[in-house]
Every structure is written in C-alpha cells, then in structure tokens.
Design a protein around this motif. Structure first.
Motif, PDB file in Angstrom:
ATOM      1  N   TYR A 301       0.904  -1.152  -0.092  1.00 44.60           N
ATOM      2  CA  TYR A 301       0.025  -0.024   0.013  1.00 44.60           C
ATOM      3  C   TYR A 301       0.829   1.233  -0.038  1.00 44.60           C
ATOM      4  O   TYR A 301       1.588   1.383   0.770  1.00 44.60           O
ATOM      5  CB  TYR A 301      -0.802  -0.163   1.259  1.00 44.60           C
ATOM      6  CG  TYR A 301      -2.005   1.199   1.266  1.00 44.60           C
ATOM      7  CD1 TYR A 301      -1.835   2.399   1.326  1.00 44.60           C
ATOM      8  CD2 TYR A 301      -3.468   0.608   1.175  1.00 44.60           C
ATOM      9  CE1 TYR A 301      -2.668   3.426   1.341  1.00 44.60           C
ATOM     10  CE2 TYR A 301      -4.407   1.583   1.249  1.00 44.60           C
ATOM     11  CZ  TYR A 301      -3.961   3.010   1.346  1.00 44.60           C
ATOM     12  OH  TYR A 301      -5.061   3.842   1.371  1.00 44.60           O
ATOM     13  N   TYR A 302       0.708   2.016  -1.117  1.00 45.20           N
ATOM     14  CA  TYR A 302       1.424   3.346  -1.103  1.00 45.20           C
ATOM     15  C   TYR A 302       0.393   4.594  -0.907  1.00 45.20           C
ATOM     16  O   TYR A 302      -0.351   4.890  -1.822  1.00 45.20           O
ATOM     17  CB  TYR A 302       2.119   3.651  -2.458  1.00 45.20           C
ATOM     18  CG  TYR A 302       3.320   2.402  -2.583  1.00 45.20           C
ATOM     19  CD1 TYR A 302       4.478   2.530  -2.286  1.00 45.20           C
ATOM     20  CD2 TYR A 302       2.889   1.158  -3.103  1.00 45.20           C
ATOM     21  CE1 TYR A 302       5.566   1.681  -2.258  1.00 45.20           C
ATOM     22  CE2 TYR A 302       3.998   0.087  -3.236  1.00 45.20           C
ATOM     23  CZ  TYR A 302       5.190   0.479  -2.994  1.00 45.20           C
ATOM     24  OH  TYR A 302       6.126  -0.701  -2.886  1.00 45.20           O
ATOM     25  N   LEU A 346       9.835   6.477  -7.555  1.00 47.71           N
ATOM     26  CA  LEU A 346       8.786   5.719  -7.362  1.00 47.71           C
ATOM     27  C   LEU A 346       8.685   4.482  -7.999  1.00 47.71           C
ATOM     28  O   LEU A 346       8.587   3.525  -7.324  1.00 47.71           O
ATOM     29  CB  LEU A 346       7.398   6.450  -7.624  1.00 47.71           C
ATOM     30  CG  LEU A 346       7.413   7.848  -6.560  1.00 47.71           C
ATOM     31  CD1 LEU A 346       5.963   8.600  -6.991  1.00 47.71           C
ATOM     32  CD2 LEU A 346       7.102   7.334  -5.172  1.00 47.71           C
ATOM     33  N   LEU A 350       8.778   0.740  -6.518  1.00 48.72           N
ATOM     34  CA  LEU A 350       7.790  -0.378  -7.065  1.00 48.72           C
ATOM     35  C   LEU A 350       8.349  -1.689  -7.671  1.00 48.72           C
ATOM     36  O   LEU A 350       8.056  -2.957  -7.152  1.00 48.72           O
ATOM     37  CB  LEU A 350       6.897   0.299  -8.038  1.00 48.72           C
ATOM     38  CG  LEU A 350       5.660   1.279  -7.522  1.00 48.72           C
ATOM     39  CD1 LEU A 350       5.133   1.991  -8.494  1.00 48.72           C
ATOM     40  CD2 LEU A 350       4.874   0.507  -6.607  1.00 48.72           C
ATOM     41  N   LEU A 364      -2.124   2.434  -4.867  1.00 47.78           N
ATOM     42  CA  LEU A 364      -1.647   3.730  -4.952  1.00 47.78           C
ATOM     43  C   LEU A 364      -2.818   4.676  -4.547  1.00 47.78           C
ATOM     44  O   LEU A 364      -3.594   4.804  -5.308  1.00 47.78           O
ATOM     45  CB  LEU A 364      -1.156   3.888  -6.456  1.00 47.78           C
ATOM     46  CG  LEU A 364      -0.202   3.351  -7.124  1.00 47.78           C
ATOM     47  CD1 LEU A 364       0.601   3.831  -8.478  1.00 47.78           C
ATOM     48  CD2 LEU A 364       1.434   2.929  -6.044  1.00 47.78           C
ATOM     49  N   ASP A 365      -2.690   5.317  -3.488  1.00 46.34           N
ATOM     50  CA  ASP A 365      -3.573   6.218  -3.034  1.00 46.34           C
ATOM     51  C   ASP A 365      -2.930   7.583  -2.715  1.00 46.34           C
ATOM     52  O   ASP A 365      -2.290   7.602  -1.688  1.00 46.34           O
ATOM     53  CB  ASP A 365      -4.305   5.637  -1.782  1.00 46.34           C
ATOM     54  CG  ASP A 365      -5.358   6.578  -1.445  1.00 46.34           C
ATOM     55  OD1 ASP A 365      -6.149   7.300  -1.932  1.00 46.34           O
ATOM     56  OD2 ASP A 365      -5.470   6.488  -0.185  1.00 46.34           O
ATOM     57  N   ILE A 367      -3.208   8.830  -6.941  1.00 45.29           N
ATOM     58  CA  ILE A 367      -2.177   9.166  -8.157  1.00 45.29           C
ATOM     59  C   ILE A 367      -2.341  10.668  -8.515  1.00 45.29           C
ATOM     60  O   ILE A 367      -1.642  11.193  -9.414  1.00 45.29           O
ATOM     61  CB  ILE A 367      -2.561   8.315  -9.582  1.00 45.29           C
ATOM     62  CG1 ILE A 367      -4.149   8.490  -9.936  1.00 45.29           C
ATOM     63  CG2 ILE A 367      -2.241   6.694  -9.192  1.00 45.29           C
ATOM     64  CD1 ILE A 367      -4.390   7.729 -11.163  1.00 45.29           C
ATOM     65  N   PHE A 386       4.108   2.035 -14.666  1.00 41.55           N
ATOM     66  CA  PHE A 386       3.448   1.161 -13.703  1.00 41.55           C
ATOM     67  C   PHE A 386       2.690   0.302 -14.212  1.00 41.55           C
ATOM     68  O   PHE A 386       2.865  -0.875 -13.563  1.00 41.55           O
ATOM     69  CB  PHE A 386       2.634   2.372 -12.807  1.00 41.55           C
ATOM     70  CG  PHE A 386       1.807   1.483 -11.878  1.00 41.55           C
ATOM     71  CD1 PHE A 386       2.351   1.173 -10.518  1.00 41.55           C
ATOM     72  CD2 PHE A 386       0.419   1.208 -11.836  1.00 41.55           C
ATOM     73  CE1 PHE A 386       1.671   0.459  -9.528  1.00 41.55           C
ATOM     74  CE2 PHE A 386      -0.386   0.581 -10.847  1.00 41.55           C
ATOM     75  CZ  PHE A 386       0.516   0.185  -9.897  1.00 41.55           C
ATOM     76  N   LEU A 399      -5.934   1.768  -7.964  1.00 39.28           N
ATOM     77  CA  LEU A 399      -5.522   3.250  -8.002  1.00 39.28           C
ATOM     78  C   LEU A 399      -6.655   4.149  -7.648  1.00 39.28           C
ATOM     79  O   LEU A 399      -7.616   4.101  -8.296  1.00 39.28           O
ATOM     80  CB  LEU A 399      -4.980   3.690  -9.399  1.00 39.28           C
ATOM     81  CG  LEU A 399      -4.128   2.443 -10.045  1.00 39.28           C
ATOM     82  CD1 LEU A 399      -3.635   3.091 -11.455  1.00 39.28           C
ATOM     83  CD2 LEU A 399      -2.672   2.316  -9.405  1.00 39.28           C
TER      84      LEU A 399
END
Length: 479
Positions: A301-302, A346, A350, A364-365, A367, A386, A399
C-alpha cells in the motif's frame, strides 16, 4: 546471412530498448552533457561485462582509477573484487594536476594506439571503455586531423576485435552529438543521455540515436540513478506477459461492489477508483488491502496524501484495523509525499517491492498527488511504466484518483485506457443530506451493473443500497 552477436548490458531496461544489448566487436559512442551520467553508465557496463566473463579494460582520461573504483564500489558494482579477480583492469591516462601542456607538431595518437594494443594483448582484454574522448583530444587538434585520429582509434578497436564503448561530451541536449564534431558514422551505436529540466524538475532520458544493422526502440526513455546504477524504463514496450486464467476473481472486500462487478474483481487487473475528495476512495482502498491481507496475500500500500501513522489511525477508527497484518508481514504500508522524490524513483521502489516483497495486490492512493508533483508528460510516463510493471509481474492494482470541482472523468483522458476497470464515486447535496453513489463505469471482460448504487460510509467500511427506480428516486427527492 550472419546474425549480429550482442553483449547483454545488464542495465535494467537498456537491453529491451537495444533489442538485446550492444554489438560484440563493435564500438558504441555514449554522449551527453556534463552531469548526464555518462561515466556511471560506462563504469556499470564495464563491471557487467567483466562479471559476465568478458575481460574488460577501462582507460580513464578524466578520473583516476582510484576514484572510479570508489564510485563503482559505492554503487554496488563490486569493482574492487573484479579487479582483484583479474576480470577488470584500469589504465590511467589522466594528466598530472600540476602538469603543463606543450603543443608542438601535428597531433598524433600513434603512441596511444601502441599503448592500447600492448595493454590489451598483455591483459587479454575483450572489451574496452574509453572515458572520455573529449578529454583525450584536449587540446583539440584541427577538425580534419581530429577526424582522422578518431577514425584510427575506432579502427584499432575493430582490428583488435574489441567490444568498445567511448564516452564524449555533447554541447547541447538536442544539438550536435559531441563537442568534437565527430560524425556518428564512425561508430556502430550512438547512445544519448540527457538531463533535462521539465516543469522545474530534473528528468533524465536515454535515447538509442543509432544502431547499425539492428532494430531498436525509438524515442527517449526515462532513467534514474539508483544505489545499483542506472535503471531505464522502457515505457510502452510490450513484454512477454503471462495470460492469467480466465474468470479468476477475488473479492474487493466490499460485498456490495462485488455484486455490482458480477462476482468480484478479475485477477491480474488494474482498477481505477475516481471521485471527489470525501467520496470514500481511501476507505475503499483500505477495504481492498484488508481483504487481500485477510486471505493471506501480500499487499503493498503506497499512500501519498497522509502519513503512515495517521492513515493507520483513520482506518482503525473506521473499523478497518490493519496493524495486525502489518505485524504479520503480509501488508506493507509506505507513505511519502511525491514532491520529495521523482516518478522514476517511485517506479524504482515499486520494482524493488515486486522483486523482493512480491505482493499480489498493490494500492496507489492517490495518483492525483503524483500528477500534481510532475509535468503532464512525466505523469503519463509514470502511469504507462507502472502499468507495464504490473503486467510484467502479473499483479493486481487499485489506483485512486481525486477529481476536483474543475475536473471530470475526462481529465487526463489516457487514464481511461490504462485500467481494466473504472469505479466512479460521487455525492450530491439535497438540503441537509449528503447522498453518496457508486457505479461501475467500465470492466473489461465482464458483465457489470449499469446502475448507480447509493453508498454509505459506516463502521467497518462502505455499504450500498440496491438501486431504486429513477422516477421513484426523483419523486422521493421532490417530497
């Protein structure tokens, strides 16, 4: 017809855009302005050649062998070990700092050619790195003399059967390839490195300007410098992706959404959740992550809008505690602000996570934070890169994208083509009541609900009500 033999470079992404590496027994010219990373790439290639069993010599004209060795060790190339093992050797061609230059007669590199021949023969070298030709031909001889001398140098490499790399300074990013005025036809391959300012941010790119007798990818490709050297991102180049089993599905963690999506989300797919601030995107992201971790899957989780502590606290307050999964090790939460890094970095993180942690689900929370921290071109390249990483590793991703009052779902239209599914979250105000809705805008390869469902944020996450008849809905609102 003879097939060209190539030497793999070992540089992530470079072998893809060169269709296999650099030509064996030929010369490659590596150009770029100061600070473009020419010496780092040259040293990385020398180390990779040596490690793969190709005895390699580095003729250093600008930096001493000691400095280059320190650089290689610092980047994890294992330079000292390669030298000790007799696989790599440095030859110092630098001028003493206190030396003066006296020019007399015609410029001639015959002595240098003989020195190279003797050194190559004694070491048994199969590859050679010359860094750099710009420093070697300084002071600069007349143009015709320089061209002749450079040609003699390249011809010597060819006669000795060496796989050679020569670096040279470029006067401009998009002007002549070198400050020497040496034409490209003297070398079989020309690689151009650029270090550009794009919307107040630095952006590094690599281009295969020329490759004789071989197909190669056209255009500029972003790269970054990691703690292991250069990493190139071959955006848009299709790889040998595996085809997942048909109709392999998994739960989103949101029962109502699973129903809307005809049984859950298709495995190895990318889903984009769009909506304004406060519509429930991060909550849905947390449910997605919790459901995957509860099944025993690994989830990465990013978060780009909150700190890690606040994110975990908010999830726990909503009835979505994630700490236990973090402690078990099957959920990793990384939070950072995109402004403090670059899209390329980034992607490096990943890729490292995919290779080492091996998550099956990625979040990804949001983008939108990435989009706001870079140029439109940089954001597009990040998204394509990505998607390529996710497809390459056969992973699923969620996303989130924040739409402002000045945007709609047509903003950045290329985003509509990247995801396999698009979920739209929205809300409307009716007097004192806020009505949230959720709808499935798109879902490749699957039937899905066409109606917008009323959605609620409750303890434990999101819930939905079955859609009501639109006429009855309007009458209810009128009352």
């Amino acid at each position: 017809m003879n097939t060209m033999q190539k030497v793999p470079t070992g540089v992530p992404g470079l072998d893809i855009i060169t269709n296999g590496g650099l030509p064996r027994g030929r010369t490659t010219l590596l150009t770029g302005k100061s600070g473009a990373a020419k010496s780092i790439l040259a040293l990385q290639l020398a180390s990779q050649f040596a490690r793969s069993g190709i005895k390699t010599m580095v003729f250093s004209v600008e930096e001493t062998p000691a400095d280059l060795t320190d650089t290689g060790n610092g980047l994890g190339f294992g330079t000292s070990e390669l030298v000790t093992e007799g696989k790599l050797r440095f030859t110092d061609l630098t001028l003493p700092l206190d030396a003066s230059t006296i020019v007399t007669g015609d410029y001639d590199i015959v002595a240098l050619v003989h020195r190279i021949e003797a050194a190559v023969s004694e070491f048994g070298a199969q590859a050679i790195i010359l860094d750099s030709a710009t420093a070697l031909f300084s002071p600069r001889p007349p143009e015709d003399r320089l061209r002749h001398q450079f040609f003699e140098l390249i011809r010597t490499f060819r006669r000795l059967g060496l796989t050679a790399l020569v670096t040279a300074e470029a006067p401009d990013d998009y002007g002549p390839r070198t400050t020497l005025g040496v034409e490209d036809f003297l070398c079989d391959v020309v690689l151009v490195l650029r270090n550009l300012v794009d919307d107040e941010r630095r952006r590094r790119t690599l281009e295969v300007h020329k490759y004789r007798r071989s197909a190669h990818q056209k255009g500029e490709y972003p790269f970054t410098i990691t703690d292991k050297g250069l990493m190139v991102f071959p955006f848009g180049v299709q790889g040998p992706y595996e085809v997942p089993p048909a109709e392999s599905r998994f739960s989103s963690g949101f029962a109502g959404l699973d129903t809307m999506m005809n049984g859950g989300w298709i495995r190895d797919s990318i889903t984009l959740v769009r909506g304004p601030s406060g519509s429930g995107k991060t909550t849905l992201s947390g449910m997605y992550a919790k459901a995957g971790a509860s099944r025993g899957e690994r989830v990465a989780y990013y978060g780009f809008e909150e700190t890690r502590g606040i994110l975990l606290r908010n999830f726990a307050s909503l009835g979505l505690p994630l700490d236990e999964f973090v402690k078990k090790g099957n959920l990793r939460i990384e939070c950072s602000y995109p402004e403090a890094t670059s899209p390329e970095d980034l992607l490096v993180e990943l890729r490292r996570s995919l290779d080492e942690f091996k998550p099956s689900l990625i979040v990804l929370d949001s983008i939108s934070s990435i989009a706001h921290s870079t140029s439109a071109r940089g954001f597009r390249q990040f998204m394509v890169g990505f998607a390529a990483l996710v497809r390459e590793h056969s992973r699923s991703a969620l996303l989130s994208q924040t739409l402002t009052i000045h945007e709609d779902d047509t903003a950045a239209p290329f985003l509509s083509t990247i995801p396999d599914a698009i979920i739209s979250l929205d809300y409307e105000r009716h007097q004192r009541k806020l009505t949230r809705t959720i709808s499935v805008v798109k879902m490749r390869g699957s039937a899905h609900a066409e109606d917008a469902y009323t959605m609620h944020i409750r303890p434990g996450g999101l819930t939905v009500d079955a859609p009501r008849d639109s006429k009855a809905e309007e009458e209810s609102r009128a009352r």
